[in-house]
Design an enzyme around this catalytic site. Structure first.
Site, PDB file in Angstrom:
ATOM      1  N   HIS A  52       0.785   7.868  -7.953  1.00 55.42           N
ATOM      2  CA  HIS A  52      -0.142   7.216  -8.897  1.00 55.42           C
ATOM      3  C   HIS A  52      -1.512   7.876  -8.714  1.00 55.42           C
ATOM      4  CE1 HIS A  52      -1.718   4.487 -11.680  1.00 55.42           C
ATOM      5  NE2 HIS A  52      -1.533   3.326 -11.083  1.00 55.42           N
TER       6      HIS A  52
ATOM      7  N   ASP B 156      -0.596  -3.207  -1.624  1.00 50.03           N
ATOM      8  CA  ASP B 156      -0.037  -3.160  -2.989  1.00 50.03           C
ATOM      9  C   ASP B 156       1.172  -4.097  -2.992  1.00 50.03           C
ATOM     10  OD1 ASP B 156       0.702  -2.396  -5.579  1.00 50.03           O
ATOM     11  OD2 ASP B 156       1.459  -0.423  -5.003  1.00 50.03           O
TER      12      ASP B 156
ATOM     13  N   CYS C   3      -4.562  -1.963  -5.639  1.00 51.95           N
ATOM     14  CA  CYS C   3      -4.595  -1.287  -6.945  1.00 51.95           C
ATOM     15  C   CYS C   3      -4.430  -2.261  -8.103  1.00 51.95           C
ATOM     16  CB  CYS C   3      -3.526  -0.200  -6.999  1.00 51.95           C
ATOM     17  SG  CYS C   3      -1.867  -0.845  -6.726  1.00 51.95           S
TER      18      CYS C   3
ATOM     19  N   GLN D   7      -4.888   6.245 -10.113  1.00 49.83           N
ATOM     20  CA  GLN D   7      -5.344   5.118  -9.300  1.00 49.83           C
ATOM     21  C   GLN D   7      -6.135   5.622  -8.093  1.00 49.83           C
ATOM     22  OE1 GLN D   7      -4.911   1.648  -9.693  1.00 49.83           O
ATOM     23  NE2 GLN D   7      -6.419   1.692  -8.049  1.00 49.83           N
TER      24      GLN D   7
ATOM     25  N   ARG E 241     -11.473   2.726 -12.583  1.00 45.97           N
ATOM     26  CA  ARG E 241     -10.408   3.439 -13.296  1.00 45.97           C
ATOM     27  C   ARG E 241     -10.991   4.054 -14.572  1.00 45.97           C
ATOM     28  NH1 ARG E 241      -4.964   2.180 -12.519  1.00 45.97           N
ATOM     29  NH2 ARG E 241      -4.660   3.895 -13.966  1.00 45.97           N
TER      30      ARG E 241
ATOM     31  N   ARG F  87       3.232   7.327 -18.274  1.00 46.43           N
ATOM     32  CA  ARG F  87       3.694   6.438 -17.183  1.00 46.43           C
ATOM     33  C   ARG F  87       5.211   6.357 -17.290  1.00 46.43           C
ATOM     34  NH1 ARG F  87       1.386   0.678 -15.238  1.00 46.43           N
ATOM     35  NH2 ARG F  87       0.009   2.199 -14.265  1.00 46.43           N
TER      36      ARG F  87
HETATM   37  N1   CP Z   1      -3.249  -0.331 -11.095  1.00 47.01           N
HETATM   38  C1   CP Z   1      -2.625  -0.097 -12.269  1.00 47.01           C
HETATM   39  O1   CP Z   1      -2.183   1.011 -12.550  1.00 47.01           O
HETATM   40  O2   CP Z   1      -2.539  -1.179 -13.085  1.00 47.01           O
HETATM   41  P1   CP Z   1      -1.631  -1.275 -14.401  1.00 47.01           P
HETATM   42  O3   CP Z   1      -0.198  -1.220 -13.919  1.00 47.01           O
HETATM   43  O4   CP Z   1      -1.962  -2.606 -15.000  1.00 47.01           O
HETATM   44  O5   CP Z   1      -1.930  -0.133 -15.291  1.00 47.01           O
HETATM   45  N1  NVA Z   2       3.333   0.277  -6.759  1.00 47.51           N
HETATM   46  C1  NVA Z   2       3.075  -0.436  -7.994  1.00 47.51           C
HETATM   47  C2  NVA Z   2       1.762  -0.039  -8.557  1.00 47.51           C
HETATM   48  C3  NVA Z   2       1.374  -0.724  -9.822  1.00 47.51           C
HETATM   49  C4  NVA Z   2       0.061  -0.249 -10.368  1.00 47.51           C
HETATM   50  C5  NVA Z   2       4.190  -0.145  -8.990  1.00 47.51           C
HETATM   51  O1  NVA Z   2       4.633   1.016  -9.070  1.00 47.51           O
HETATM   52  O2  NVA Z   2       4.643  -1.062  -9.668  1.00 47.51           O
END
Ligand code: CP
Ligand code: NVA
Length: 294
Positions: free
Chosen positions: A126, A212, A252, A129, A280, A99
């Site tokens: 993502h 989101d 998400c 997700q 997930r 990430r």
């Molecule tokens: N939706 C998602 O990726 O959640 P986290 O940021 O908590 O991993």
């Molecule tokens: N769009 C959000 C998604 C989090 C899972 C972010 O990038 O923070």
């Protein structure tokens, strides 16, 4: 051949349907030691609840092991170069989940690693997700044909992966964002994607509404400005009335309740947000089996 999952476009439609079937099976047979003895490296430059927990629990349930590396552990690109981090991890692990702030970091990890790399969220996509989301829709509706999904909010990383998914799985996608927050045109330049600045227009007759947060991780400096610009883009009962009566609500998570979504909608009978979160785990286990055992 080594396969990565950096973008949702890394999967074909037939690979996706195979993953849905495998996810369904692994959801039933929770403990299946298919990845016995395999180790997954988890690189995090940003916080996480779902991604971290589901990859760690998923590897455990598959008989493998996951090692969490916090931002300060590696010092990616500072204490150690990205290529060298990838080369080291390739000597010990069977896969890397990362990430990152910048998408180019996951691309670089994939370039220098000799093991599969999975994008666990970047500024551009993502895909994990959206893999779980597509499995969730497939479970609930059994098909993608005649499905209209309406996106309400920011044209962000989750939105970009959904756009790619809509092209591969062939469902209708209507995207509504405030002016200036539309997704990059390189994703939306096909006739199957409708982009508008009117949320009420996007959700008309929708089967699914997806939203989101308005401010993604890494954009915290823009929060005040975004709160003003996104005010009309809240998913509330008024908006829900314009969609089909059995419209599903997706998010998400994490949610900023009272901002992009109201409590009554996220906690209401049409919300499937915690099914998405549960899935997930199952969808990523299927992904891990595909990438790490091939
Ligand atoms: N939706 C998602 O990726 O959640 P986290 O940021 O908590 O991993
Ligand atoms: N769009 C959000 C998604 C989090 C899972 C972010 O990038 O923070």
């Amino acid at each position: 051949m080594r396969k990565h999952f950096l973008s949702f476009s890394d999967m074909t439609s037939s690979e996706l349907y195979d993953l849905f079937e495998l996810s369904k099976k692994l959801k039933k047979d929770k403990i299946s030691p298919i990845l016995n003895g395999k180790v997954l490296a988890l690189i995090f430059e940003k916080p996480s609840l779902r991604t971290r927990f589901t990859f760690e629990a998923g590897m455990f349930e598959l008989g493998g092991y996951a090692i969490y590396l916090a931002p300060q552990d590696i010092g990616l690109g500072k204490r150690e170069s990205i290529p060298d981090a990838a080369r080291n991890l390739s000597r010990w692990a069977s896969g890397i989940m990362a990430r990152t702030f910048e998408h180019k970091t996951v691309l670089q990890l994939a370039k220098y690693a000799t093991i599969p790399v999975i994008n666990g969220l970047s500024d551009i996509e993502h895909p994990c997700q959206v893999l779980a989301d597509m499995f969730t829709i497939w479970e609930k509706r059994g098909t993608f044909s005649n499905i209209k999904l309406a996106w309400v909010g920011d044209g962000n990383n989750v939105c970009n992966s959904l756009i790619i998914a809509s092209k591969i799985l062939k469902f209708d996608l209507s995207i509504s964002t405030p002016g200036g927050y539309e997704p990059n045109k390189k994703f939306t330049n096909t006739s199957s994607i409708y982009v508008t600045n009117e949320p009420l227009d996007a959700v008309k007759e929708a089967d699914i509404i997806y939203t989101d947060v308005w401010t993604s991780m890494g954009q915290e400096m823009e929060r005040e400005e975004r709160l003003k610009k996104f005010k009309e883009f809240q998913v509330n009962n008024n908006l829900l009335k314009k969609a089909k009566s059995d419209c599903l609500i997706m998010h998400c998570l994490p949610a900023h309740r009272g901002e992009e979504i109201t409590d009554d909608v996220i906690d209401g009978p049409q919300s499937i947000v915690f099914d998405q979160a549960e899935n997930r785990l199952h969808a990523q286990k299927a992904l891990l089996v595909k990438l790490l055992s091939e």
